[in-house]
Design a protein around this motif. Sequence first.
Motif, mmCIF file in Angstrom:
data_model
loop_
_atom_site.group_PDB
_atom_site.id
_atom_site.type_symbol
_atom_site.label_atom_id
_atom_site.label_comp_id
_atom_site.label_asym_id
_atom_site.label_seq_id
_atom_site.Cartn_x
_atom_site.Cartn_y
_atom_site.Cartn_z
ATOM 1 N N VAL A 61 0.837 -1.198 0.000
ATOM 2 C CA VAL A 61 0.000 0.000 0.000
ATOM 3 C C VAL A 61 0.878 1.257 0.000
ATOM 4 C CG1 VAL A 61 -1.653 1.338 1.371
ATOM 5 C CG2 VAL A 61 -2.038 -1.097 1.009
ATOM 6 N N VAL A 62 1.922 1.274 0.804
ATOM 7 C CA VAL A 62 2.852 2.416 0.835
ATOM 8 C C VAL A 62 3.480 2.612 -0.540
ATOM 9 C CG1 VAL A 62 5.069 3.230 1.748
ATOM 10 C CG2 VAL A 62 3.354 2.287 3.298
ATOM 11 N N GLU A 63 3.962 1.543 -1.134
ATOM 12 C CA GLU A 63 4.596 1.631 -2.449
ATOM 13 C C GLU A 63 3.627 2.166 -3.504
ATOM 14 O OE1 GLU A 63 5.818 -2.387 -2.947
ATOM 15 O OE2 GLU A 63 7.607 -2.161 -1.716
ATOM 16 N N LEU A 64 2.414 1.646 -3.510
ATOM 17 C CA LEU A 64 1.436 2.062 -4.514
ATOM 18 C C LEU A 64 1.027 3.521 -4.329
ATOM 19 C CD1 LEU A 64 -0.792 -1.140 -4.601
ATOM 20 C CD2 LEU A 64 0.749 -0.333 -6.404
ATOM 21 N N CYS A 65 0.912 3.959 -3.085
ATOM 22 C CA CYS A 65 0.486 5.329 -2.809
ATOM 23 C C CYS A 65 1.611 6.326 -3.077
ATOM 24 C CB CYS A 65 0.011 5.435 -1.364
ATOM 25 S SG CYS A 65 -0.615 7.073 -0.926
ATOM 26 N N TYR A 66 2.756 6.114 -2.465
ATOM 27 C CA TYR A 66 3.821 7.110 -2.503
ATOM 28 C C TYR A 66 4.742 6.988 -3.715
ATOM 29 C CZ TYR A 66 2.241 8.353 2.091
ATOM 30 O OH TYR A 66 1.459 8.759 3.150
ATOM 31 N N PHE A 67 4.960 5.795 -4.204
ATOM 32 C CA PHE A 67 5.856 5.635 -5.344
ATOM 33 C C PHE A 67 5.092 5.404 -6.642
ATOM 34 C CE2 PHE A 67 8.279 4.225 -1.599
ATOM 35 C CZ PHE A 67 9.251 5.208 -1.612
ATOM 36 N N GLY A 68 3.887 4.862 -6.532
ATOM 37 C CA GLY A 68 3.073 4.614 -7.714
ATOM 38 C C GLY A 68 2.086 5.732 -8.006
ATOM 39 N N GLY A 69 1.837 6.590 -7.021
ATOM 40 C CA GLY A 69 0.931 7.709 -7.209
ATOM 41 C C GLY A 69 -0.534 7.325 -7.330
ATOM 42 N N LEU A 70 -0.892 6.127 -6.881
ATOM 43 C CA LEU A 70 -2.278 5.693 -6.969
ATOM 44 C C LEU A 70 -3.114 6.320 -5.858
ATOM 45 C CD1 LEU A 70 -0.794 3.525 -8.720
ATOM 46 C CD2 LEU A 70 -2.532 1.936 -7.950
ATOM 47 N N THR A 71 -4.390 6.494 -6.124
ATOM 48 C CA THR A 71 -5.329 7.013 -5.139
ATOM 49 C C THR A 71 -5.811 5.864 -4.251
ATOM 50 O OG1 THR A 71 -7.246 6.634 -6.547
ATOM 51 C CG2 THR A 71 -6.116 8.772 -6.770
ATOM 52 N N TYR A 72 -6.475 6.223 -3.154
ATOM 53 C CA TYR A 72 -7.025 5.200 -2.265
ATOM 54 C C TYR A 72 -7.978 4.267 -3.018
ATOM 55 C CZ TYR A 72 -5.256 7.406 2.050
ATOM 56 O OH TYR A 72 -4.473 7.897 3.057
ATOM 57 N N PRO A 73 -8.918 4.809 -3.823
ATOM 58 C CA PRO A 73 -9.815 3.905 -4.553
ATOM 59 C C PRO A 73 -9.073 2.981 -5.522
ATOM 60 C CG PRO A 73 -10.719 6.129 -4.562
ATOM 61 C CD PRO A 73 -9.323 6.213 -3.984
ATOM 62 N N GLU A 74 -8.040 3.491 -6.169
ATOM 63 C CA GLU A 74 -7.266 2.659 -7.097
ATOM 64 C C GLU A 74 -6.530 1.550 -6.360
ATOM 65 O OE1 GLU A 74 -6.247 5.940 -10.581
ATOM 66 O OE2 GLU A 74 -4.992 5.875 -8.778
ATOM 67 N N ILE A 75 -5.931 1.887 -5.224
ATOM 68 C CA ILE A 75 -5.218 0.888 -4.423
ATOM 69 C C ILE A 75 -6.193 -0.166 -3.916
ATOM 70 C CG2 ILE A 75 -3.878 0.496 -2.317
ATOM 71 C CD1 ILE A 75 -2.789 3.406 -2.708
ATOM 72 N N ALA A 76 -7.328 0.285 -3.405
ATOM 73 C CA ALA A 76 -8.334 -0.642 -2.883
ATOM 74 C C ALA A 76 -8.778 -1.611 -3.966
ATOM 75 C CB ALA A 76 -9.531 0.134 -2.333
ATOM 76 N N ASP A 77 -9.045 -1.090 -5.157
ATOM 77 C CA ASP A 77 -9.487 -1.930 -6.264
ATOM 78 C C ASP A 77 -8.400 -2.923 -6.673
ATOM 79 O OD1 ASP A 77 -11.441 -2.627 -8.312
ATOM 80 O OD2 ASP A 77 -10.031 -1.697 -9.722
ATOM 81 N N LEU A 78 -7.175 -2.451 -6.783
ATOM 82 C CA LEU A 78 -6.062 -3.303 -7.198
ATOM 83 C C LEU A 78 -5.807 -4.443 -6.214
ATOM 84 C CD1 LEU A 78 -3.745 -3.647 -9.291
ATOM 85 C CD2 LEU A 78 -2.349 -2.275 -7.753
ATOM 86 N N LEU A 79 -5.892 -4.135 -4.915
ATOM 87 C CA LEU A 79 -5.585 -5.137 -3.889
ATOM 88 C C LEU A 79 -6.809 -5.902 -3.395
ATOM 89 C CD1 LEU A 79 -2.953 -3.197 -1.737
ATOM 90 C CD2 LEU A 79 -2.556 -4.803 -3.620
ATOM 91 N N GLY A 80 -7.992 -5.468 -3.821
ATOM 92 C CA GLY A 80 -9.207 -6.156 -3.399
ATOM 93 C C GLY A 80 -9.540 -5.924 -1.938
ATOM 94 N N ILE A 81 -9.268 -4.713 -1.466
ATOM 95 C CA ILE A 81 -9.568 -4.349 -0.086
ATOM 96 C C ILE A 81 -10.393 -3.066 -0.103
ATOM 97 C CG2 ILE A 81 -7.544 -5.491 0.907
ATOM 98 C CD1 ILE A 81 -6.098 -2.798 0.929
ATOM 99 N N SER A 82 -10.935 -2.670 1.044
ATOM 100 C CA SER A 82 -11.737 -1.453 1.110
ATOM 101 C C SER A 82 -10.830 -0.228 1.211
ATOM 102 C CB SER A 82 -12.671 -1.503 2.315
ATOM 103 O OG SER A 82 -11.930 -1.388 3.511
ATOM 104 N N GLU A 83 -11.397 0.930 0.899
ATOM 105 C CA GLU A 83 -10.659 2.183 1.049
ATOM 106 C C GLU A 83 -10.324 2.434 2.514
ATOM 107 O OE1 GLU A 83 -12.093 5.637 -1.122
ATOM 108 O OE2 GLU A 83 -13.156 4.264 -2.474
ATOM 109 N N ALA A 84 -11.207 2.017 3.403
ATOM 110 C CA ALA A 84 -10.935 2.168 4.836
ATOM 111 C C ALA A 84 -9.709 1.345 5.237
ATOM 112 C CB ALA A 84 -12.144 1.742 5.657
ATOM 113 N N THR A 85 -9.544 0.179 4.645
ATOM 114 C CA THR A 85 -8.378 -0.656 4.935
ATOM 115 C C THR A 85 -7.121 -0.009 4.375
ATOM 116 O OG1 THR A 85 -9.714 -2.656 4.995
ATOM 117 C CG2 THR A 85 -7.357 -2.950 4.639
#
Length: 64
Positions: free
Chosen positions: A21-45
């Motif tokens: 999640v850290v890598e995707l957010c800070y180095f990949g520039g993905l948003t919370y919804p994009e990360i959640a969708d990619l990893l199959g978890i909720s935005e709250a997670t």
Amino acid sequence: ILMLDAALERLHASDERQARVVELCYFGGLTYPEIADLLGISEATVDRDLRHARAWLRRELTGS
């Protein structure tokens, strides 16, 4: 930067999803919804994982 890389490696060994999640957010520039969708978890997670990971990394990098 080397200390951050080493800390991220330790985080990966401790909690792979939080590290991803850290890598995707800070180095990949993905948003919370994009990360959640990619990893199959909720935005709250995503939010919770980032908060925990930031605190963990802060402790690792400052020694406190």
